[in-house]
Design an enzyme around this catalytic site. Structure first.
Site, PDB file in Angstrom:
ATOM      1  N   HIS A 105       9.707  -0.294   8.004  1.00  0.00           N
ATOM      2  CA  HIS A 105       8.996  -1.493   8.460  1.00  0.00           C
ATOM      3  C   HIS A 105       8.938  -2.588   7.395  1.00  0.00           C
ATOM      4  O   HIS A 105       9.347  -3.730   7.621  1.00  0.00           O
ATOM      5  CB  HIS A 105       7.556  -1.129   8.850  1.00  0.00           C
ATOM      6  CG  HIS A 105       7.418  -0.068   9.870  1.00  0.00           C
ATOM      7  ND1 HIS A 105       7.650  -0.279  11.211  1.00  0.00           N
ATOM      8  CD2 HIS A 105       7.052   1.241   9.767  1.00  0.00           C
ATOM      9  CE1 HIS A 105       7.431   0.840  11.882  1.00  0.00           C
ATOM     10  NE2 HIS A 105       7.069   1.772  11.032  1.00  0.00           N
ATOM     11  N   ASP A 106       8.401  -2.230   6.225  1.00  0.00           N
ATOM     12  CA  ASP A 106       8.077  -3.232   5.207  1.00  0.00           C
ATOM     13  C   ASP A 106       9.312  -3.901   4.615  1.00  0.00           C
ATOM     14  O   ASP A 106       9.266  -5.064   4.200  1.00  0.00           O
ATOM     15  CB  ASP A 106       7.263  -2.595   4.084  1.00  0.00           C
ATOM     16  CG  ASP A 106       5.929  -2.044   4.567  1.00  0.00           C
ATOM     17  OD1 ASP A 106       5.538  -2.357   5.712  1.00  0.00           O
ATOM     18  OD2 ASP A 106       5.283  -1.309   3.808  1.00  0.00           O
ATOM     19  N   ASP A 108       0.851  -1.196   0.000  1.00  0.00           N
ATOM     20  CA  ASP A 108       0.000   0.000   0.000  1.00  0.00           C
ATOM     21  C   ASP A 108       0.887   1.247   0.000  1.00  0.00           C
ATOM     22  O   ASP A 108       0.885   2.005   0.949  1.00  0.00           O
ATOM     23  CB  ASP A 108      -0.944  -0.012   1.215  1.00  0.00           C
ATOM     24  CG  ASP A 108      -0.209  -0.066   2.553  1.00  0.00           C
ATOM     25  OD1 ASP A 108       0.931  -0.588   2.613  1.00  0.00           O
ATOM     26  OD2 ASP A 108      -0.755   0.446   3.560  1.00  0.00           O
ATOM     27  N   ASP A 138       7.003   0.973   1.968  1.00  0.00           N
ATOM     28  CA  ASP A 138       6.626   0.060   0.875  1.00  0.00           C
ATOM     29  C   ASP A 138       7.541   0.265  -0.330  1.00  0.00           C
ATOM     30  O   ASP A 138       7.944  -0.698  -0.989  1.00  0.00           O
ATOM     31  CB  ASP A 138       5.186   0.311   0.419  1.00  0.00           C
ATOM     32  CG  ASP A 138       4.181   0.216   1.531  1.00  0.00           C
ATOM     33  OD1 ASP A 138       3.427  -0.768   1.573  1.00  0.00           O
ATOM     34  OD2 ASP A 138       4.133   1.141   2.367  1.00  0.00           O
TER      35      ASP A 138
END
Length: 313
Positions: A239-240, A11, A16
């Site tokens: 994070h991703d 997303d 991302d």
């Protein structure tokens, strides 16, 4: 080296974009397709962001638009972190890259059904696309080699005291995935917050150069600001990207097997990933949960991927 076949479900989203950059370039990963879901922003925005990143970095992988809404809950977005576009910061050239006409859920189902059970799903946003695919065609379940996801926490949430954003954005979808019986690996906030991208890291990627170094700098300088304003962090965690790191070399990340259940009851714990760290429930573990990450190794891996985009001719 075995190349891990993956579908990246995302997303975009600042972190991302870093995950996309790594997955498309590292020789250990065979990125089959990118599926887009609503999450950090609405689907129309996350789709444009994903296409912009692919165009900027010349990532020649098909992109599919998926679920525009959560399964049940009212939609939320993370504009406090990712801005009005969902990828504020970078300035992109006019977009000519287009998404495929096939719906992401259909693409996931068709690709898995035609596979030999060697494809890993890597959802790094809300789990809406994955859950709907599982419900539409349960025969995909034994075809999924593994699901390596970013979401949840065994400690504190970041969107509520209990819940991490990706899970909170569609807890019912997460419940479907965590009860599916598919092997799960969860990179939660406890692990991903260890990847805070400080100004020193940004400078390192700028020195590495190329289009990915430039994009990394534009992306992470924006999240440096929003993460400090919202959470007091010294930089934006990527994070991703930890999911891609794990797939490249799982030895860089320490995991612990736990039973994990998603709370879908209304109340202060809605969207919480309840992780039985001590095994007190006596239920069999269903998830490998990320505990610690070798950050020196991780940032070296990110830099390796950034350098991979530098044209030598």
């Amino acid at each position: 080296m075995e190349k891990r076949k993956i579908i990246l479900d995302c997303d975009p989203g600042h972190d991302d974009a870093i995950a996309m950059m790594m997955a498309a370039k590292h020789p250990a990963i065979d990125l089959l397709g990118i599926t887009i879901v609503a999450g950090n922003q609405t689907l129309d925005k996350t789709l444009i962001n994903g296409l912009n990143v692919c165009q900027k970095l010349e990532i020649n992988v098909p992109v599919y638009a998926g679920m525009p809404q959560p399964i049940m809950r009212q939609q939320i977005v993370a504009d406090n972190i990712h801005g009005e576009t969902g990828l504020d910061g970078p300035v992109f050239e006019p977009l000519t890259r287009q998404a495929e006409s096939t719906h992401a859920v259909k693409y996931i189902i068709d690709t898995l059904m035609a596979s030999d059970g060697d494809i890993t799903l890597v959802p790094v946003g809300p789990l809406s696309n994955i859950a709907v695919a599982m419900r539409m065609q349960p025969a995909i379940l034994p075809k999924i080699r593994e699901i390596v996801l970013m979401g949840g926490a065994y400690g504190t949430g970041n969107f509520t005291p209990s819940a991490e954003f990706n899970i909170f954005a569609d807890p019912e979808a997460a419940r479907v995935v965590f009860t599916s019986g598919v092997p799960l690996v969860m990179m939660g906030l406890d692990l991903t917050n260890q990847t805070v991208c400080t100004p020193d890291v940004i400078a390192r990627m700028e020195r590495a150069g190329g289009p990915a170094g430039e994009l990394f700098s534009d992306i992470m300088n924006f999240t440096l600001k929003t993460q400090f304003e919202n959470y007091g962090l010294a930089g934006g965690p990527v994070h991703d990207a930890t999911c891609i790191g794990y797939l490249i070399n799982p030895d860089g990340i320490k995991t612990q097997e736990m039973y994990v259940e998603v709370d879908v009851n209304s109340g202060p714990c809605y969207g919480r990933t309840v992780c039985d760290e001590l095994g007190v429930l006596g239920k069999p573990a269903n998830t490998k949960v990320g505990i610690t990450i070798d950050t020196d190794w991780f940032w070296g891996l990110v830099e390796e991927c950034v350098r991979g985009y530098i044209k030598t001719h």
